[in-house]
Scaffold this active site. Sequence first.
Site, mmCIF file in Angstrom:
data_model
loop_
_atom_site.group_PDB
_atom_site.id
_atom_site.type_symbol
_atom_site.label_atom_id
_atom_site.label_comp_id
_atom_site.label_asym_id
_atom_site.label_seq_id
_atom_site.Cartn_x
_atom_site.Cartn_y
_atom_site.Cartn_z
ATOM 1 C CB SER A 125 46.301 62.155 38.246
ATOM 2 O OG SER A 125 46.993 62.606 37.144
ATOM 3 C CG ASP A 346 54.674 64.828 38.575
ATOM 4 O OD1 ASP A 346 54.265 65.402 37.538
ATOM 5 O OD2 ASP A 346 54.209 64.278 39.391
ATOM 6 C CG HIS A 349 50.383 64.858 38.631
ATOM 7 N ND1 HIS A 349 51.357 64.204 38.118
ATOM 8 C CD2 HIS A 349 49.238 64.485 38.333
ATOM 9 C CE1 HIS A 349 50.621 63.153 37.282
ATOM 10 N NE2 HIS A 349 49.391 63.504 37.738
#
Length: 369
Positions: A125, A346, A349
Amino acid sequence: MGFSSQENPSSLYFFFFFLLCLTTVVSAYTNTSSNNGEEGGRRELASWKCNWFKGSWVYDVKYPLYDPYKCPFIDPQFNCKKYGRPDNFYLKYRWQPSSCSLPRFNGLYFLRKMRGKKIMFVGDSLSTNMWQSLACLIHSWVPNARYTLLRQKGLASLTFEDYGVTLKLYRTQFLVDLDTENVGRVLKLDSIKQGKMWRGMDVLIFNSWHWWTHIDHIQPWDYMEDGNRLYKDMNRLVAYYKGMTTWARWVNAFVNPSKTKVFFNGVSPVHYDGRDWGEPMKSCKSQTQPFYGRKYPGGPPVAWVILNKVFRRLKKPVYWLDITGLSQLRKDAHPSAYSGNHPGNDCSHWCLPGLPDTWNVLFYSALFS
């Protein structure tokens, strides 16, 4: 095929391997700029005149490089402004190398230079993060250009029709093969059959690390296979070294440098533990500014050292985008709670616009230098 229930293929092997990593991590991290010529052109960490990866973050009123509300390619996971992030300072930082300047990204120049070419991002990702960033950077220069976007499981393709430039994304957490067999899901540390999907590209940008450490319900495999033996688990650093060594062998065997340029985007850091930057009890949540110290307290991740060792096995030129150190400083640049489809906090990312745009400016600089 044999089966072993032992946790490591060789505990003694890991002991010496990890000891070697610990004793070399500091010297490796501090001497990258002086070692450029030692690998026979197999890795490049900087331009000939300047180390692009040593510098600092500076405030720039001209940033960000595109408007997130005008880019049609950003997934909810990275679209922090759309999902309520209230501050704007994280959008305004530009990476400034210590002894030179990076060129400004020019999407029209990129399209003209790469006319008719195919560029593929290969990885997890974080590769998606970087792929979407490059798409937005280019689109901001040609907002009315015709494009075709195709998505299917594990593969995405964006073509700017007027220039014949295609940005591809091949999703793979480990680069090596993950197969479903009778015993379950098997991560094959010495197999890379999926590499046939990467051949024929003009540019390849690889990435792999984050999934190697996942355990329990988010671990996507049941066994690891090394040679003819199955293991229920293995020290993850040893496994990463074995897997990346298999990738290096694939590059040596199948890449033709006259036709394909290869890049590896380095270890992308996480910011879940504030002890790494001197704020115990904190994470990336509510961070609004970069870390400004002269040296990042957490030091380089061991995975960074492992990649150094793997790169010594390369016989073909691969440009290492050494983004680890500059990214460690950006504790403020994660989605945190402002992610459309990543519940919780998160700190892995990155928001778009944001840090991956700098990765792509570095990629752009290396590609055309």
